[in-house]
Design a protein around this motif. Sequence first.
Motif, PDB file in Angstrom:
ATOM      1  N   LYS A  80       0.785  -1.188  -0.015  1.00 29.69           N
ATOM      2  CA  LYS A  80      -0.171   0.009  -0.062  1.00 29.69           C
ATOM      3  C   LYS A  80       1.049   1.033   0.023  1.00 29.69           C
ATOM      4  O   LYS A  80       1.857   1.300   0.777  1.00 29.69           O
ATOM      5  CB  LYS A  80      -1.011  -0.082   1.137  1.00 29.69           C
ATOM      6  CG  LYS A  80      -1.976   0.841   1.162  1.00 29.69           C
ATOM      7  CD  LYS A  80      -3.102   0.979   2.385  1.00 29.69           C
ATOM      8  CE  LYS A  80      -4.115   1.968   2.344  1.00 29.69           C
ATOM      9  NZ  LYS A  80      -4.869   1.672   3.657  1.00 29.69           N
ATOM     10  N   ALA A  81       0.508   2.243  -0.906  1.00 30.48           N
ATOM     11  CA  ALA A  81       1.640   3.276  -0.997  1.00 30.48           C
ATOM     12  C   ALA A  81       1.510   4.208   0.247  1.00 30.48           C
ATOM     13  O   ALA A  81       2.663   4.635   0.538  1.00 30.48           O
ATOM     14  CB  ALA A  81       1.069   4.267  -2.337  1.00 30.48           C
ATOM     15  N   ASP A  82       0.536   4.444   0.931  1.00 33.48           N
ATOM     16  CA  ASP A  82       0.609   5.161   2.157  1.00 33.48           C
ATOM     17  C   ASP A  82      -0.424   4.660   2.925  1.00 33.48           C
ATOM     18  O   ASP A  82      -1.424   3.659   2.695  1.00 33.48           O
ATOM     19  CB  ASP A  82       0.582   6.682   1.775  1.00 33.48           C
ATOM     20  CG  ASP A  82      -0.655   7.136   0.946  1.00 33.48           C
ATOM     21  OD1 ASP A  82      -1.770   6.129   0.791  1.00 33.48           O
ATOM     22  OD2 ASP A  82      -0.709   8.101   0.278  1.00 33.48           O
ATOM     23  N   ASN A  83      -0.421   5.213   4.318  1.00 34.06           N
ATOM     24  CA  ASN A  83      -1.609   5.017   5.169  1.00 34.06           C
ATOM     25  C   ASN A  83      -1.953   3.427   5.715  1.00 34.06           C
ATOM     26  O   ASN A  83      -2.753   3.242   6.160  1.00 34.06           O
ATOM     27  CB  ASN A  83      -2.750   5.730   4.800  1.00 34.06           C
ATOM     28  CG  ASN A  83      -2.760   7.023   4.814  1.00 34.06           C
ATOM     29  OD1 ASN A  83      -1.848   7.702   5.395  1.00 34.06           O
ATOM     30  ND2 ASN A  83      -3.374   7.676   3.957  1.00 34.06           N
ATOM     31  N   ALA A  84      -0.881   2.746   5.282  1.00 31.52           N
ATOM     32  CA  ALA A  84      -0.987   1.094   5.851  1.00 31.52           C
ATOM     33  C   ALA A  84      -0.775   1.040   7.339  1.00 31.52           C
ATOM     34  O   ALA A  84      -1.380   0.447   8.004  1.00 31.52           O
ATOM     35  CB  ALA A  84       0.067   0.368   5.086  1.00 31.52           C
ATOM     36  N   PHE A  85       0.218   1.912   7.995  1.00 31.05           N
ATOM     37  CA  PHE A  85       0.565   2.065   9.082  1.00 31.05           C
ATOM     38  C   PHE A  85       0.392   3.049   9.910  1.00 31.05           C
ATOM     39  O   PHE A  85       0.559   4.262   9.256  1.00 31.05           O
ATOM     40  CB  PHE A  85       1.870   1.383   9.715  1.00 31.05           C
ATOM     41  CG  PHE A  85       2.060  -0.111   9.031  1.00 31.05           C
ATOM     42  CD1 PHE A  85       1.630  -1.023   9.717  1.00 31.05           C
ATOM     43  CD2 PHE A  85       3.099  -0.087   7.765  1.00 31.05           C
ATOM     44  CE1 PHE A  85       1.820  -2.401   9.165  1.00 31.05           C
ATOM     45  CE2 PHE A  85       3.162  -1.464   7.432  1.00 31.05           C
ATOM     46  CZ  PHE A  85       2.784  -2.557   8.149  1.00 31.05           C
ATOM     47  N   GLY A  86      -0.215   3.495  11.113  1.00 29.19           N
ATOM     48  CA  GLY A  86      -0.178   4.564  11.857  1.00 29.19           C
ATOM     49  C   GLY A  86       0.697   4.338  13.073  1.00 29.19           C
ATOM     50  O   GLY A  86       0.398   3.474  13.792  1.00 29.19           O
ATOM     51  N   CYS A  87       1.526   5.196  13.249  1.00 32.02           N
ATOM     52  CA  CYS A  87       2.412   5.171  14.425  1.00 32.02           C
ATOM     53  C   CYS A  87       2.467   6.378  15.315  1.00 32.02           C
ATOM     54  O   CYS A  87       2.504   7.405  14.827  1.00 32.02           O
ATOM     55  CB  CYS A  87       3.816   4.697  14.036  1.00 32.02           C
ATOM     56  SG  CYS A  87       4.108   3.017  12.975  1.00 32.02           S
ATOM     57  N   ASN A  88       2.588   6.230  16.406  1.00 26.25           N
ATOM     58  CA  ASN A  88       2.195   7.507  17.711  1.00 26.25           C
ATOM     59  C   ASN A  88       3.270   7.035  18.680  1.00 26.25           C
ATOM     60  O   ASN A  88       3.360   6.125  19.304  1.00 26.25           O
ATOM     61  CB  ASN A  88       0.760   7.342  18.088  1.00 26.25           C
ATOM     62  CG  ASN A  88       0.505   8.697  18.807  1.00 26.25           C
ATOM     63  OD1 ASN A  88       0.954   9.635  18.549  1.00 26.25           O
ATOM     64  ND2 ASN A  88      -0.152   8.129  19.905  1.00 26.25           N
ATOM     65  N   VAL A  89       3.719   8.414  19.383  1.00 27.26           N
ATOM     66  CA  VAL A  89       4.265   8.420  20.568  1.00 27.26           C
ATOM     67  C   VAL A  89       3.276   8.490  21.474  1.00 27.26           C
ATOM     68  O   VAL A  89       2.761   9.508  21.750  1.00 27.26           O
ATOM     69  CB  VAL A  89       5.389   9.402  20.786  1.00 27.26           C
ATOM     70  CG1 VAL A  89       6.154   9.584  22.073  1.00 27.26           C
ATOM     71  CG2 VAL A  89       6.455   9.237  19.713  1.00 27.26           C
ATOM     72  N   THR A  90       3.023   7.394  22.618  1.00 32.16           N
ATOM     73  CA  THR A  90       2.143   7.509  23.507  1.00 32.16           C
ATOM     74  C   THR A  90       2.562   7.848  24.827  1.00 32.16           C
ATOM     75  O   THR A  90       1.811   8.244  25.701  1.00 32.16           O
ATOM     76  CB  THR A  90       1.536   6.155  23.627  1.00 32.16           C
ATOM     77  OG1 THR A  90       2.262   5.333  24.113  1.00 32.16           O
ATOM     78  CG2 THR A  90       0.678   5.653  22.193  1.00 32.16           C
ATOM     79  N   SER A  91       3.870   7.942  24.994  1.00 30.10           N
ATOM     80  CA  SER A  91       4.520   8.442  26.138  1.00 30.10           C
ATOM     81  C   SER A  91       5.925   8.752  25.922  1.00 30.10           C
ATOM     82  O   SER A  91       6.500   7.942  25.292  1.00 30.10           O
ATOM     83  CB  SER A  91       4.401   7.229  27.117  1.00 30.10           C
ATOM     84  OG  SER A  91       5.199   7.441  28.302  1.00 30.10           O
ATOM     85  N   GLY A  92       6.512   9.770  26.639  1.00 31.04           N
ATOM     86  CA  GLY A  92       7.948  10.348  26.533  1.00 31.04           C
ATOM     87  C   GLY A  92       8.320  11.023  25.651  1.00 31.04           C
ATOM     88  O   GLY A  92       9.314  11.346  25.112  1.00 31.04           O
ATOM     89  N   LEU A  93       7.321  11.957  25.305  1.00 25.28           N
ATOM     90  CA  LEU A  93       7.421  12.748  24.175  1.00 25.28           C
ATOM     91  C   LEU A  93       8.538  14.127  24.526  1.00 25.28           C
ATOM     92  O   LEU A  93       9.299  14.357  23.473  1.00 25.28           O
ATOM     93  CB  LEU A  93       6.213  13.578  23.644  1.00 25.28           C
ATOM     94  CG  LEU A  93       6.235  14.301  22.482  1.00 25.28           C
ATOM     95  CD1 LEU A  93       6.625  13.418  21.159  1.00 25.28           C
ATOM     96  CD2 LEU A  93       4.873  14.848  22.244  1.00 25.28           C
ATOM     97  N   ASP A  94       8.719  14.138  25.672  1.00 25.72           N
ATOM     98  CA  ASP A  94       9.862  15.133  26.057  1.00 25.72           C
ATOM     99  C   ASP A  94      11.191  14.416  25.801  1.00 25.72           C
ATOM    100  O   ASP A  94      12.357  15.045  25.893  1.00 25.72           O
ATOM    101  CB  ASP A  94       9.770  15.297  27.364  1.00 25.72           C
ATOM    102  CG  ASP A  94       8.733  16.299  27.910  1.00 25.72           C
ATOM    103  OD1 ASP A  94       8.088  16.735  26.773  1.00 25.72           O
ATOM    104  OD2 ASP A  94       8.107  16.278  28.965  1.00 25.72           O
ATOM    105  N   SER A  95      11.204  12.986  25.631  1.00 26.34           N
ATOM    106  CA  SER A  95      12.647  12.305  25.492  1.00 26.34           C
ATOM    107  C   SER A  95      13.109  11.968  24.185  1.00 26.34           C
ATOM    108  O   SER A  95      13.923  11.485  23.834  1.00 26.34           O
ATOM    109  CB  SER A  95      12.476  11.331  26.613  1.00 26.34           C
ATOM    110  OG  SER A  95      12.192  11.532  27.814  1.00 26.34           O
ATOM    111  N   GLY A  96      11.996  11.976  23.118  1.00 28.37           N
ATOM    112  CA  GLY A  96      12.253  11.574  21.941  1.00 28.37           C
ATOM    113  C   GLY A  96      11.109  12.004  20.918  1.00 28.37           C
ATOM    114  O   GLY A  96       9.945  12.010  21.302  1.00 28.37           O
ATOM    115  N   SER A  97      11.708  12.016  19.514  1.00 21.53           N
ATOM    116  CA  SER A  97      10.382  12.041  18.681  1.00 21.53           C
ATOM    117  C   SER A  97      10.630  11.100  17.630  1.00 21.53           C
ATOM    118  O   SER A  97      11.626  10.502  17.427  1.00 21.53           O
ATOM    119  CB  SER A  97      10.435  13.784  18.203  1.00 21.53           C
ATOM    120  OG  SER A  97      10.130  14.451  19.053  1.00 21.53           O
TER     121      SER A  97
END
Length: 507
Positions: A80-97
């Motif tokens: 699938k060219a796009d939007n097959a996966f959705g990924c999200n930072v659920t915790s620790g946004l102050d520590s990494g992106s």
Amino acid sequence: MKKLFKPFILLAPLVLAACGGGGGSGGDTQLQYSIKLNASKTSVPVNLNSALPGFVGDYYPYMSTLYVQANEGGSPIPDKADNAFGCNVTSGLDSGSLYYLDGKDEHTVEVDDGKGGKMKVPGSYRSITLGSNSGGASFHVISKDIAGDVVVVCSVTDPRDNKVYASSVTVKVGGGSTATPAGVTFAAKTNYLGARNNVNNIPNQVAVEVTVRNDANQPITNAGKPNLQVAIIPNGTSSGARLMANGQNSGGSMQVSTANGIGQFSVASGPATGALLLQLTVDRFDNDVSNGIQDAITQYAVIQVIDDIATSALAVDATQLTMNAISGEAFAQAVVATGGVAPYTWSATSTLPPGLTLSPSGLISGTPKVSKAADYNAVVTVKDANGVTATGTLVIKVTVPDAPVAFSINGCSSSAAKCPLPTQEVGSSYLYAFSATGDNVTWSLIGGPSWLTVSPTGVISSGRLLTCTEVGEYNFQVIAKNATSSVTREVRVTITDSTESCKAEEK
């Protein structure tokens, strides 16, 4: 019978396929969607300088590559060219992106290059979407300058029944103890105060923040107990000055608890002008100052206290330009300016004693390290807020403490037992010299016979011929000491009458 049986055999697979949901139903476990998220590194260091990488292919120590794979049954889900996966930072946004690092313009941002121009750098995201190639995709987590756990969740949706499947991974940013203090940093909204009741209404109180950080330069975790001690160092400016926190106040010292590494309190000046010197201390041993400080880490801070603004010329206070220090011992003292317009900035245009430095706030601190006592002259310059300067000659008198005493007695191998000194015959004088290393050694006897004295150089002497009344054994102590140490030895002196001349006299 054979004709009837054959159609039955051919029909069986059709019935089973229909029961399986036609391949589009989540009820067929052989064709059910599944997803797995893996990290190339589950731990990365704190990105203290907030450095950014290049694009895919660059080795980068602050980055972990994440791989997501989804299958339909035992085979990869369709491309699938796009939007097959959705990924999200659920915790620790102050520590990494999250980062794409695919070089596409839509995944970069434009920033100043520091040379008056612009440059494109990879953009950071909390949430991203990815296409699938053979059921998989990859992206990246890059750490920030705050330690913590970055939790990432990726999901895929089965288009046949809209059922969502998810997988998560945790990338730890930083490591080691988060409750081991390593440094103390002082910050105030102003580095000068007005003296109490000053005529120019200069504020005489300021809120202060102190940051306590661990070995990785991260804010210390909350100890739940006081872990910062603040003290006002006594000098001519400290009288009447106060520390205030949590509804309490103190003219000497107080202990406060930090929150996320931040300790907050207020400082109020007294009626005197000059330099208010604060001592900030944490305990590296257990991050708790309320139970005693076993491994102190100390920082000093200077707040100038002034009485007026630009009503007199800027000058270096000559009464504060002579200081005394001891080689090998910690030293902290401030130079003082008068007049001009605060805040002041200090610098030295000649060398201070080895081990001492002058901070821009006027604090001279460190541990002098010299082998010989000497007076050190240094020209110090103060600049006020208007750029006006004044100079003065600072004299630091550094003394060297006496070397420790090492006591020796010829022929004595142990300091625990009574050491026998040379035996002397009646009718002659007694003379013996001790030896000791060290500076400015003085000598004394405890419990010695009245006829025996000790000189400043460690020589014991009878000063006359010994008589029959001195025949016998004498046990006493010899002490050698200076300003640094004291050494005691037990000795024994025997006076003999081998010719029995004293018995002849008795007859």
